[in-house]
Scaffold this motif. Structure first.
Motif, PDB file in Angstrom:
ATOM      1  N   UNK A 172       8.690  71.734  12.177  1.00 28.08           N
ATOM      2  CA  UNK A 172       7.860  72.119  11.127  1.00 28.08           C
ATOM      3  C   UNK A 172       6.610  72.322  11.202  1.00 28.08           C
ATOM      4  N   UNK A 173       5.896  71.559  12.193  1.00 26.23           N
ATOM      5  CA  UNK A 173       4.400  71.487  12.558  1.00 26.23           C
ATOM      6  C   UNK A 173       4.298  73.066  12.686  1.00 26.23           C
ATOM      7  N   UNK A 174       4.817  73.587  13.756  1.00 28.90           N
ATOM      8  CA  UNK A 174       4.665  74.789  14.240  1.00 28.90           C
ATOM      9  C   UNK A 174       4.927  76.050  12.998  1.00 28.90           C
ATOM     10  N   UNK A 175       5.989  75.768  12.290  1.00 29.87           N
ATOM     11  CA  UNK A 175       6.190  76.696  11.261  1.00 29.87           C
ATOM     12  C   UNK A 175       4.887  76.717  10.184  1.00 29.87           C
ATOM     13  N   UNK A 176       4.476  75.458  10.065  1.00 31.67           N
ATOM     14  CA  UNK A 176       3.273  75.168   9.066  1.00 31.67           C
ATOM     15  C   UNK A 176       1.998  75.946   9.699  1.00 31.67           C
ATOM     16  N   UNK A 177       1.825  76.115  11.046  1.00 28.25           N
ATOM     17  CA  UNK A 177       0.985  76.585  11.611  1.00 28.25           C
ATOM     18  C   UNK A 177       1.066  77.919  11.516  1.00 28.25           C
ATOM     19  N   UNK A 178       2.321  78.812  11.734  1.00 26.55           N
ATOM     20  CA  UNK A 178       2.405  79.962  11.463  1.00 26.55           C
ATOM     21  C   UNK A 178       2.064  80.540  10.258  1.00 26.55           C
ATOM     22  N   UNK A 179       2.376  79.600   9.331  1.00 24.50           N
ATOM     23  CA  UNK A 179       2.157  80.051   7.738  1.00 24.50           C
ATOM     24  C   UNK A 179       0.652  79.933   7.521  1.00 24.50           C
ATOM     25  N   UNK A 180      -0.097  78.986   8.152  1.00 28.73           N
ATOM     26  CA  UNK A 180      -1.377  78.750   8.175  1.00 28.73           C
ATOM     27  C   UNK A 180      -2.150  79.664   8.664  1.00 28.73           C
ATOM     28  N   UNK A 181      -1.726  80.074   9.847  1.00 24.39           N
ATOM     29  CA  UNK A 181      -2.732  81.205  10.426  1.00 24.39           C
ATOM     30  C   UNK A 181      -2.594  82.530   9.410  1.00 24.39           C
ATOM     31  N   UNK A 182      -1.456  83.082   9.197  1.00 29.49           N
ATOM     32  CA  UNK A 182      -1.400  84.130   8.486  1.00 29.49           C
ATOM     33  C   UNK A 182      -1.977  84.339   6.779  1.00 29.49           C
ATOM     34  N   UNK A 183      -1.774  82.974   6.317  1.00 30.66           N
ATOM     35  CA  UNK A 183      -2.482  83.070   4.939  1.00 30.66           C
ATOM     36  C   UNK A 183      -3.981  82.817   5.150  1.00 30.66           C
ATOM     37  N   UNK A 184      -4.491  82.295   6.273  1.00 33.71           N
ATOM     38  CA  UNK A 184      -5.887  82.235   6.476  1.00 33.71           C
ATOM     39  C   UNK A 184      -6.401  83.659   6.597  1.00 33.71           C
ATOM     40  N   UNK A 185      -5.755  84.472   7.448  1.00 31.25           N
ATOM     41  CA  UNK A 185      -6.166  85.645   7.836  1.00 31.25           C
ATOM     42  C   UNK A 185      -6.132  86.757   6.528  1.00 31.25           C
ATOM     43  N   UNK A 186      -5.151  86.514   5.656  1.00 36.77           N
ATOM     44  CA  UNK A 186      -4.956  87.139   4.600  1.00 36.77           C
ATOM     45  C   UNK A 186      -6.401  86.864   3.800  1.00 36.77           C
ATOM     46  N   UNK A 187      -6.800  85.611   3.597  1.00 35.29           N
ATOM     47  CA  UNK A 187      -7.958  85.342   2.877  1.00 35.29           C
ATOM     48  C   UNK A 187      -8.902  85.799   3.462  1.00 35.29           C
ATOM     49  N   UNK A 188      -9.143  86.006   4.557  1.00 37.31           N
ATOM     50  CA  UNK A 188     -10.286  86.364   5.479  1.00 37.31           C
ATOM     51  C   UNK A 188     -10.261  87.866   4.982  1.00 37.31           C
ATOM     52  N   UNK A 189      -9.209  88.660   4.951  1.00 41.58           N
ATOM     53  CA  UNK A 189      -9.294  90.001   4.573  1.00 41.58           C
ATOM     54  C   UNK A 189      -9.913  90.193   3.074  1.00 41.58           C
ATOM     55  N   UNK A 190      -9.609  89.138   2.250  1.00 41.08           N
ATOM     56  CA  UNK A 190     -10.145  89.414   0.945  1.00 41.08           C
ATOM     57  C   UNK A 190     -11.742  89.287   0.750  1.00 41.08           C
ATOM     58  N   UNK A 191     -12.093  88.825   2.014  1.00 46.63           N
ATOM     59  CA  UNK A 191     -13.729  88.778   2.105  1.00 46.63           C
ATOM     60  C   UNK A 191     -14.452  90.001   2.548  1.00 46.63           C
TER      61      UNK A 191
END
Length: 299
Positions: A8-27
């Motif tokens: 579950x920690x790894x899955x949270x890591x995967x989602x965190x990375x990709x939602x972080x990158x998407x948030x970065x793209x919004x900038x």
């Protein structure tokens, strides 16, 4: 975090990375990809240094490892300028081709030929059936990011990691920040100091670097690196989901199938590797910890 299942920690890591990158793209409209990379790595380095307070690397070998890992991390962030031209899901899929190619080049199994074909099919499905066409600079930048990821993994294997520790990773991120922050400042100037931009940049740093790195370090103490790598193969699908939710990048059915193909090829490649002493995974993998001489407790 010890009470949560390691997968579950790894899955949270995967989602965190990709939602972080998407948030970065919004900038991108405010500070561009160079500014986003500068904030992501600069703020992530500060936060990681405060959390882990690592001992300084000692000896030429450890310093060289930090420089190599940090340079590879900086190169992996080429995925951000790639996202100027590509949907997040496609950029992530092309990035994963780096580690897939590395694994296939070091294998002699016939099955790996099929996995390579599956990955190629995924990339083809992303644009040909839908008639979509993407600009060459974005494709080249994403592939360069994947090559940097492969170099990161290769360095890890040569290091022959025997322990999972934070010190090498923290100093590597710090070195990556040293390489990229001046570029971001040159490109974006005082726009980086805007309160809203700094706030969103901190969110990107936490979601796309601090949180996933920390989650993976905890998970890797409890489950094999191979399982972590298989779970990280969900990143293309997670990228498609993050792009749809945050960036309204709506994908067609063949494009979703393309993400599944690349993820399956990645998972199959990782699962089929012979058991060996870890390489540990990093951002897919982002993150293999080298052998580190010094204290075993970074705090």
């Amino acid at each position: 975090m010890s009470r949560f299942p390691a997968p579950l920690l790894v899955l949270c890591s995967v989602l965190s990375v990709q939602f972080g990158q998407a948030t970065g793209k919004s900038l991108f409209g405010s500070i561009g990809p160079g500014g986003v990379v500068a904030l992501r790595l600069g703020l992530a380095a500060l936060v990681l240094l405060l959390i882990f307070r690592p001992a300084l690397p000692r000896g030429r070998t450890n310093v060289a490892l930090v420089i190599g890992f940090g340079t590879a991390i900086a190169g992996m962030n080429l995925v951000y300028p790639a996202m100027q031209y590509l949907p997040l899901g496609l950029a992530t899929s092309l990035q994963l081709l780096g580690p897939i190619t590395l694994a296939l080049l070091t294998s002699r199994r016939l099955l790996d030929v099929g996995l390579a074909a599956l990955a190629v099919l995924g990339v083809w499905l992303f644009h040909s059936p839908t008639g979509a066409h993407y600009e060459l600079p974005g494709i080249l930048l994403a592939l360069a990011s994947g090559a940097s990821m492969a170099a990161y993994l290769l360095l890890s294997r040569r290091a022959g990691a025997s322990t999972i520790m934070a010190s090498p990773l923290v100093w590597a991120v710090t070195w990556a920040a040293v390489l990229t922050v001046p570029i971001g400042i040159t490109a974006s100037g005082t726009a980086l100091l805007d309160a809203r931009v700094l706030g969103v940049g901190l969110i990107v740093a936490v979601l796309a670097a601090v949180l996933p790195y920390s989650l993976e370090l905890v998970a890797l103490r409890r489950i094999p690196p191979r399982l972590v790598g298989i779970l990280q193969s969900l990143e293309p699908a997670a990228a498609g989901l993050a792009g749809a939710i945050i960036l309204t990048e709506h994908l067609s059915a063949p494009q979703w199938l393309a993400l599944v193909c690349v993820g399956a090829a990645s998972a199959g490649t990782v699962a089929g590797q012979r058991r060996r002493r870890p390489p540990v995974s990093d951002r897919g993998s982002r993150d293999m910890a080298p052998r580190w001489e010094g204290k075993s407790d970074d705090r």
